[in-house]
Write an enzyme that holds these catalytic residues in place. Sequence first.
Site, PDB file in Angstrom:
ATOM      1  N   GLU A 169       0.944  -1.222  -0.044  1.00 55.61           N
ATOM      2  CA  GLU A 169      -0.084   0.090   0.019  1.00 55.61           C
ATOM      3  C   GLU A 169       0.964   1.390   0.045  1.00 55.61           C
ATOM      4  OE1 GLU A 169      -2.909  -0.208   2.899  1.00 55.61           O
ATOM      5  OE2 GLU A 169      -3.052  -2.505   2.788  1.00 55.61           O
ATOM      6  N   ASN A 219       2.127  -4.796  -3.472  1.00 55.51           N
ATOM      7  CA  ASN A 219       0.736  -5.100  -3.162  1.00 55.51           C
ATOM      8  C   ASN A 219      -0.043  -3.923  -2.749  1.00 55.51           C
ATOM      9  OD1 ASN A 219      -1.163  -7.421  -2.442  1.00 55.51           O
ATOM     10  ND2 ASN A 219      -0.770  -6.742  -0.295  1.00 55.51           N
ATOM     11  N   HIS A 257     -10.130  -6.417  -0.836  1.00 53.03           N
ATOM     12  CA  HIS A 257     -11.231  -6.446   0.228  1.00 53.03           C
ATOM     13  C   HIS A 257     -12.480  -5.786  -0.048  1.00 53.03           C
ATOM     14  CE1 HIS A 257      -8.226  -7.863   3.178  1.00 53.03           C
ATOM     15  NE2 HIS A 257      -7.319  -7.181   2.669  1.00 53.03           N
ATOM     16  N   GLU A 292      -6.070 -10.383  -1.231  1.00 57.48           N
ATOM     17  CA  GLU A 292      -6.679 -10.310   0.159  1.00 57.48           C
ATOM     18  C   GLU A 292      -8.127 -10.641   0.126  1.00 57.48           C
ATOM     19  OE1 GLU A 292      -4.811  -7.400   2.557  1.00 57.48           O
ATOM     20  OE2 GLU A 292      -2.770  -7.825   1.956  1.00 57.48           O
ATOM     21  N   ASP A 294     -11.780 -10.877   0.491  1.00 60.78           N
ATOM     22  CA  ASP A 294     -12.991 -11.407   1.251  1.00 60.78           C
ATOM     23  C   ASP A 294     -14.138 -10.097   1.053  1.00 60.78           C
ATOM     24  OD1 ASP A 294     -10.978  -9.973   4.174  1.00 60.78           O
ATOM     25  OD2 ASP A 294     -12.071  -8.784   2.560  1.00 60.78           O
TER      26      ASP A 294
HETATM   27  O1  G3I Z   1       0.792  -9.024  17.873  1.00 55.86           O
HETATM   28  C1  G3I Z   1      -0.233  -8.265  18.821  1.00 55.86           C
HETATM   29  C2  G3I Z   1      -0.237  -9.005  20.214  1.00 55.86           C
HETATM   30  O2  G3I Z   1       1.168  -9.058  20.703  1.00 55.86           O
HETATM   31  C3  G3I Z   1      -1.205  -8.223  21.083  1.00 55.86           C
HETATM   32  O3  G3I Z   1      -1.319  -9.128  22.104  1.00 55.86           O
HETATM   33  C4  G3I Z   1      -2.507  -8.265  20.334  1.00 55.86           C
HETATM   34  C5  G3I Z   1      -3.803  -7.660  20.962  1.00 55.86           C
HETATM   35  O4  G3I Z   1      -3.511  -6.200  20.948  1.00 55.86           O
HETATM   36  O5  G3I Z   1      -2.490  -7.464  18.926  1.00 55.86           O
HETATM   37  C6  G3I Z   1      -1.442  -8.259  18.359  1.00 55.86           C
HETATM   38  O6  G3I Z   1      -1.411  -7.514  16.906  1.00 55.86           O
HETATM   39  C7  G3I Z   1      -2.462  -7.555  16.039  1.00 55.86           C
HETATM   40  C8  G3I Z   1      -1.974  -8.292  14.764  1.00 55.86           C
HETATM   41  O7  G3I Z   1      -3.019  -7.987  14.027  1.00 55.86           O
HETATM   42  C9  G3I Z   1      -1.657  -9.552  15.008  1.00 55.86           C
HETATM   43  O8  G3I Z   1      -2.664 -10.336  15.335  1.00 55.86           O
HETATM   44  C10 G3I Z   1      -3.015  -6.133  15.981  1.00 55.86           C
HETATM   45  O9  G3I Z   1      -3.605  -5.673  17.125  1.00 55.86           O
HETATM   46  C11 G3I Z   1      -4.163  -5.998  14.687  1.00 55.86           C
HETATM   47  O10 G3I Z   1      -4.571  -4.807  14.585  1.00 55.86           O
HETATM   48  C12 G3I Z   1      -3.424  -6.811  13.618  1.00 55.86           C
HETATM   49  O11 G3I Z   1      -4.534  -6.781  12.548  1.00 55.86           O
HETATM   50  C13 G3I Z   1      -4.196  -7.054  11.108  1.00 55.86           C
HETATM   51  C14 G3I Z   1      -4.206  -5.822  10.412  1.00 55.86           C
HETATM   52  O12 G3I Z   1      -3.697  -6.232   9.046  1.00 55.86           O
HETATM   53  C15 G3I Z   1      -3.489  -4.306  11.012  1.00 55.86           C
HETATM   54  O13 G3I Z   1      -4.054  -3.569   9.975  1.00 55.86           O
HETATM   55  C16 G3I Z   1      -4.926  -8.336  10.880  1.00 55.86           C
HETATM   56  O14 G3I Z   1      -4.824  -9.354  11.528  1.00 55.86           O
HETATM   57  C17 G3I Z   1      -4.541  -8.200   9.451  1.00 55.86           C
HETATM   58  O15 G3I Z   1      -5.586  -9.302   8.740  1.00 55.86           O
HETATM   59  C18 G3I Z   1      -4.415  -7.068   8.432  1.00 55.86           C
HETATM   60  O16 G3I Z   1      -4.173  -7.428   7.160  1.00 55.86           O
HETATM   61  C19 G3I Z   1      -3.973  -6.290   6.491  1.00 55.86           C
HETATM   62  C20 G3I Z   1      -3.024  -6.581   5.339  1.00 55.86           C
HETATM   63  O17 G3I Z   1      -1.728  -6.903   6.220  1.00 55.86           O
HETATM   64  C21 G3I Z   1      -2.819  -5.463   4.481  1.00 55.86           C
HETATM   65  N1  G3I Z   1      -4.031  -4.924   3.837  1.00 55.86           N
HETATM   66  C22 G3I Z   1      -5.065  -5.157   4.783  1.00 55.86           C
HETATM   67  C23 G3I Z   1      -5.495  -5.872   5.762  1.00 55.86           C
HETATM   68  C24 G3I Z   1      -6.327  -5.489   6.610  1.00 55.86           C
HETATM   69  O18 G3I Z   1      -6.002  -4.461   7.191  1.00 55.86           O
END
Ligand code: G3I
Length: 381
Positions: A169, A219, A257, A292, A294
């Site tokens: 992005e 991406n 998405h 990605e 969904d």
């Molecule tokens: O790793 C921490 C963990 O240590 C902590 O305990 C937990 C609770 O706060 O958070 C964990 O981090 C989370 C991370 O996912 C790993 O699970 C973040 O809070 C959470 O915000 C993060 O969300 C991810 C998101 O990107 C962030 O924007 C989603 O799982 C993931 O599916 C999503 O994927 C992105 C792509 O990378 C790029 N394109 C858009 C897509 C959707 O945002």
Amino acid sequence: MARPKTSLAVVALFALSAVALPASAAAKQKPCPRSGAGCTLVQVAAESGIFVGTAVSNEITATEQVDVAANFNAVTSENAFKWSEMSKSAGAIDFATTDRLVAWARVRKLRLRAHTLFWHRIQNAPWLKAELAAATDPAARLRELMAERITKVVGRYRGKVAIWDVINEPLALFGAGYDTADTPVTPKNIFFTTLGEGYIADAFRRTRAADPKAKLFLNELLWDARIGDPKSDALLALVARLKKARVPIDGVGIQAHAMLGTASPWFPSTTASLKRYIDALGKLGVKVEITELDVRLPLLADQPNPLAAQAAVYRRVASACAQSHACTGLTVWGQRDSHSWLDSYSLTSATAPNNPLLLDASGKRKLAYQAVAAGLLERRR
Ligand code: G3I
């Protein structure tokens, strides 16, 4: 999609890996009917020649093991390779999760997309801003940090990662151009504001040097992937500039998405606009993947049969990929409806469960599953 780490999951990780059907064996089975009925997406991938993937969490839970083994021949690291996940402080790199993920994917013979080296918007290195603010020469320091991350991370997995999402992005969230200032919805693109657009070419060149065999992708999150849409046109122009400068970019990921209103291309009645856009990228000399996908079910609540409407959206995207020979893969952003990022994301958690995926919460195939199969089977090897 953070889930409790369980040692059982790690044990299951290798135990199940031995029993699941490898993609090659699936390919020897009776050919799939045009409808895809009765076929797994592993068989569909073998017959269409299009990789079918899914995003996997840091833990790769036992449930994911079962779902991935039965349905996909490719995986993308949902979070594991992001800078914030690997480096909690400057100079520190934790390889434990990525080592496990890479090893698991190799045992299962799954094509691995490592997502992502550099993403300014979310999950960037949390210490980066302060590090650059303290630097006498922020540009030199950022180049040094990016080079170090590429050398250490890409170098460690040389020959084991099929595709790197080198840059995620890069463009502004909405419209053309770049995020040049912090706003309530997105931070500025610190890579762009510090180094200019050249950060993209530098990252691709260094990554190529670190792993000459991996395919290098840019991406992007497009709200409306069609020629004439400002952001889509800006992406085409960026790729054209990179190719003209002989930057080693092999592919472009279109995230797909379908999370906003039904005005985006993922909801229109035709596949044609998306196919035309994929073809336009292909003509620039890059491969294209849907990376990605969904489809938020609540957006279709007004349809007579929302699950059928959701399947139709999936079908249109899969058909566009099958019909455009530049398209080499289609990845859905998760396996079961019970674990989608949309249910915890601030802008979409209010409509949870969003039920955006191909398997329902119990792992049963939805109409969308067969729709993807039928769409991809429009292409046969
Ligand atoms: O790793 C921490 C963990 O240590 C902590 O305990 C937990 C609770 O706060 O958070 C964990 O981090 C989370 C991370 O996912 C790993 O699970 C973040 O809070 C959470 O915000 C993060 O969300 C991810 C998101 O990107 C962030 O924007 C989603 O799982 C993931 O599916 C999503 O994927 C992105 C792509 O990378 C790029 N394109 C858009 C897509 C959707 O945002």
